[in-house]
Design a protein around this motif. Structure first.
Motif, PDB file in Angstrom:
ATOM      1  N   ALA A   1       0.811  -0.957   0.110  1.00 50.25           N
ATOM      2  CA  ALA A   1       0.057   0.556  -0.064  1.00 50.25           C
ATOM      3  C   ALA A   1       1.176   1.531   0.016  1.00 50.25           C
ATOM      4  CB  ALA A   1      -1.052  -0.123   0.858  1.00 50.25           C
ATOM      5  N   GLU A   2       2.004   0.841   0.551  1.00 48.60           N
ATOM      6  CA  GLU A   2       2.511   2.326   1.154  1.00 48.60           C
ATOM      7  C   GLU A   2       2.975   2.529  -0.791  1.00 48.60           C
ATOM      8  OE1 GLU A   2       7.033   4.084   2.930  1.00 48.60           O
ATOM      9  OE2 GLU A   2       5.233   2.337   3.651  1.00 48.60           O
ATOM     10  N   THR A   3       3.715   1.772  -1.455  1.00 50.17           N
ATOM     11  CA  THR A   3       4.608   2.138  -2.411  1.00 50.17           C
ATOM     12  C   THR A   3       3.205   2.578  -3.708  1.00 50.17           C
ATOM     13  OG1 THR A   3       6.197   0.585  -2.466  1.00 50.17           O
ATOM     14  CG2 THR A   3       5.476   0.983  -4.846  1.00 50.17           C
ATOM     15  N   PHE A   4       1.991   2.009  -3.589  1.00 45.74           N
ATOM     16  CA  PHE A   4       0.769   2.366  -3.813  1.00 45.74           C
ATOM     17  C   PHE A   4       1.130   4.204  -4.330  1.00 45.74           C
ATOM     18  CE2 PHE A   4      -3.121   2.927  -5.011  1.00 45.74           C
ATOM     19  CZ  PHE A   4      -3.708   3.281  -6.378  1.00 45.74           C
ATOM     20  N   PHE A   5      -0.070   4.194  -2.991  1.00 48.33           N
ATOM     21  CA  PHE A   5       0.081   5.984  -2.662  1.00 48.33           C
ATOM     22  C   PHE A   5       1.215   6.856  -2.685  1.00 48.33           C
ATOM     23  CE2 PHE A   5      -3.491   3.594  -0.427  1.00 48.33           C
ATOM     24  CZ  PHE A   5      -3.989   4.568  -1.173  1.00 48.33           C
ATOM     25  N   ALA A   6       2.902   5.905  -2.325  1.00 50.03           N
ATOM     26  CA  ALA A   6       3.598   7.054  -2.383  1.00 50.03           C
ATOM     27  C   ALA A   6       4.426   7.136  -3.864  1.00 50.03           C
ATOM     28  CB  ALA A   6       4.946   6.519  -1.864  1.00 50.03           C
ATOM     29  N   SER A   7       4.372   6.152  -4.499  1.00 45.29           N
ATOM     30  CA  SER A   7       4.861   6.088  -5.852  1.00 45.29           C
ATOM     31  C   SER A   7       4.130   6.177  -7.085  1.00 45.29           C
ATOM     32  CB  SER A   7       5.651   5.107  -6.046  1.00 45.29           C
ATOM     33  OG  SER A   7       7.337   5.367  -5.468  1.00 45.29           O
ATOM     34  N   ASP A   8       2.613   4.635  -7.428  1.00 45.19           N
ATOM     35  CA  ASP A   8       2.150   4.340  -8.073  1.00 45.19           C
ATOM     36  C   ASP A   8       1.602   5.626  -8.610  1.00 45.19           C
ATOM     37  OD1 ASP A   8       3.161   1.859  -8.787  1.00 45.19           O
ATOM     38  OD2 ASP A   8       2.160   1.269  -7.639  1.00 45.19           O
ATOM     39  N   VAL A   9       1.116   6.029  -6.857  1.00 47.32           N
ATOM     40  CA  VAL A   9      -0.679   7.444  -8.045  1.00 47.32           C
ATOM     41  C   VAL A   9       0.175   8.134  -8.133  1.00 47.32           C
ATOM     42  CG1 VAL A   9      -2.160   8.675  -6.306  1.00 47.32           C
ATOM     43  CG2 VAL A   9      -2.351   6.144  -5.507  1.00 47.32           C
ATOM     44  N   PRO A  10       1.144   9.027  -7.539  1.00 46.30           N
ATOM     45  CA  PRO A  10       2.076  10.189  -8.510  1.00 46.30           C
ATOM     46  C   PRO A  10       1.958   9.720 -10.395  1.00 46.30           C
ATOM     47  CG  PRO A  10       2.521  10.338  -6.062  1.00 46.30           C
ATOM     48  CD  PRO A  10       1.791   8.268  -7.045  1.00 46.30           C
ATOM     49  N   ASP A  11       2.916   8.848 -10.241  1.00 41.25           N
ATOM     50  CA  ASP A  11       3.788   8.458 -11.485  1.00 41.25           C
ATOM     51  C   ASP A  11       1.680   8.122 -12.400  1.00 41.25           C
ATOM     52  OD1 ASP A  11       5.892   8.566 -10.628  1.00 41.25           O
ATOM     53  OD2 ASP A  11       5.918   5.948 -10.933  1.00 41.25           O
ATOM     54  N   ALA A  12       1.476   7.478 -12.087  1.00 35.18           N
ATOM     55  CA  ALA A  12      -0.028   7.671 -13.099  1.00 35.18           C
ATOM     56  C   ALA A  12      -1.018   8.830 -12.960  1.00 35.18           C
ATOM     57  CB  ALA A  12      -1.108   6.555 -12.055  1.00 35.18           C
ATOM     58  N   LEU A  13      -0.955   9.765 -11.914  1.00 33.12           N
ATOM     59  CA  LEU A  13      -1.954  10.866 -12.578  1.00 33.12           C
ATOM     60  C   LEU A  13      -1.297  11.856 -13.304  1.00 33.12           C
ATOM     61  CD1 LEU A  13      -3.323  11.331  -9.001  1.00 33.12           C
ATOM     62  CD2 LEU A  13      -4.161  10.814 -10.982  1.00 33.12           C
ATOM     63  N   ARG A  14       0.562  12.337 -13.018  1.00 33.48           N
ATOM     64  CA  ARG A  14       1.212  12.874 -13.905  1.00 33.48           C
ATOM     65  C   ARG A  14       1.291  12.167 -15.449  1.00 33.48           C
ATOM     66  NH1 ARG A  14       5.763  11.361  -9.603  1.00 33.48           N
ATOM     67  NH2 ARG A  14       5.749  13.762  -8.164  1.00 33.48           N
TER      68      ARG A  14
END
Length: 394
Positions: A227-240
């Motif tokens: 979960a931490e990796t998802f919110f700290a890395s995956d979510v920003p990358d996806a939104l950008r």
């Protein structure tokens, strides 16, 4: 019928009414003392009670959407909500190697059709709320989201402009519906932006768990959900990759209520290069195992270290303070974590900065968080930098 559908709810209410009627009608037939009479009375009581409880449960879940589907209720997504196959160049391909879908994919209504007060009409005048699924290129997780886009996002003079972004997290076990309907986040943000009290901002609403019904507490579980990796890395990358949002951490903030607020603090303090501001309404300040989380930290020799890293008071005492701004919402009376909030605020040291919203009285509920939300959004707007970079700039 879907778990949150009105047809299922009305059907169960009808069943409950029929069971009550049958109990009244048949009770005299089981008035004797023999085994048949006793079993008959017990059967009538059990059927009536179960149908009433089921109707009440469905009604509460339809209103709050703690569980959005039968799969979530039955825990069939415990490992991860979905798996993603082959990835294309730079991780921009969608599931099963389809490059047309990307890391942000169109979704069904996800309850948005039942949310009151969301912007309607021309997007360039009123803004817009989209329902999407965010795909994690590292974690291979798919999580539903509402995305609020301000009116300026659609106006010609802002056509190349990037926007600050707030990642907003619901509490557990609630879903994104609660952020829209009961916290009234899109409605409140729209009003503040329209009145000039908040800068135009993209707001992405997510649930904090990535493996419902398990409460993952925004932690990377050894051998489990990341979960931490998802919110700290995956979510920003996806939104950008999909929206015109800022690339600099100064344009990124995270907020939430209850366990979502706890996640917001954790993410900002541990990943200050991703989120530079966090607003937490009624949060906790450490992550602990409980029946809803299971074993979050594993059983190996690093268990103790992992637990310490997610104890924010320990971090403030033993590690350099991160360069982030945080906002804590609490109440002197009615909120049991007020002493913990005072201790946390007193422990904050430079370069970290902390502000607070302290009500005289307020409980752990949406009525309290709605009172705090306008001030929290305006604080977040002041804390985030409106991006200077534009689309196509080097």
């Amino acid at each position: 019928m879907g778990l949150t559908s009105r047809s299922l709810l009305y059907a169960m209410i009808a069943v409950a009414v029929v069971c009550v009627g049958l109990t009244v009608w048949m009770w005299p037939r089981f008035a004797g003392r023999g085994p048949r009479a006793v079993l008959g009375r017990l059967g009538l009581i059990a059927a009536t009670q179960l149908s009433i409880v089921a109707a009440l449960g469905l009604g509460v879940n339809a209103n709050f959407e703690f569980y959005a589907s039968w799969h979530e209720l039955l825990g069939l997504y415990d490992g991860a909500p979905a798996a993603v196959g082959k990835w294309g160049d730079q991780g921009k391909a969608g599931p099963a190697g389809d490059p047309s879908k990307g890391l942000v994919q169109a979704s069904g209504p996800e309850g948005l059709d039942k949310v009151h007060g969301i912007p309607t009409g021309p997007p360039d005048k009123n803004g817009k709320v989209e329902t999407v699924k965010i795909v994690g290129k590292r974690t291979r997780v798919v999580n539903p989201a509402y995305v609020y886009l301000p009116p300026q996002y659609f106006q010609k003079q802002y056509a190349r402009q990037r926007f600050p972004v707030i990642v907003a997290l619901a509490g557990y076990p609630g879903g994104i519906f609660l952020l829209g309907q009961h916290l009234r986040l899109p409605e409140t943000a729209s009003q503040l932006i329209r009145s000039g009290k908040m800068q135009p901002t993209v707001i992405v609403m997510l649930r904090p768990t990535i493996a419902p019904p398990r409460d993952t507490q925004c932690v990377d579980v050894p051998g489990g959900p990341q979960a931490e990796t998802f919110f700290a890395s995956d979510v920003p990358d996806a939104l950008r990759s999909h929206y015109r949002v800022g690339t600099d951490p100064g344009a990124w903030g995270v907020m939430g209520y209850s366990s979502g607020g706890s996640c917001a603090l954790q993410l900002a303090m541990i990943h200050s290069r991703t989120y530079t501001a966090a607003a937490a309404l009624s949060p906790d300040y450490k992550v602990s195992d409980d029946p809803t989380t299971g074993n979050l930290f594993g059983d190996g020799k690093d268990r103790g270290r992992r637990r310490e890293e997610h104890d924010l008071m320990w971090r403030l005492k033993n590690l350099p303070a991160p360069q982030v701004n945080v906002l804590i919402g609490t109440s002197r009376a009615g909120e049991p974590n007020y002493p913990a909030a005072k201790a946390f605020l007193a422990a904050v040291k430079p370069p970290m900065k902390a502000d607070s919203i302290i009500l005289d009285h307020g409980s752990h509920n949406f009525a309290t968080w709605r009172r705090e939300l306008p001030a929290a959004l305006q604080w977040m707007s002041r804390s985030l930098t409106f991006p200077e970079d534009v689309v196509g700039s080097s």
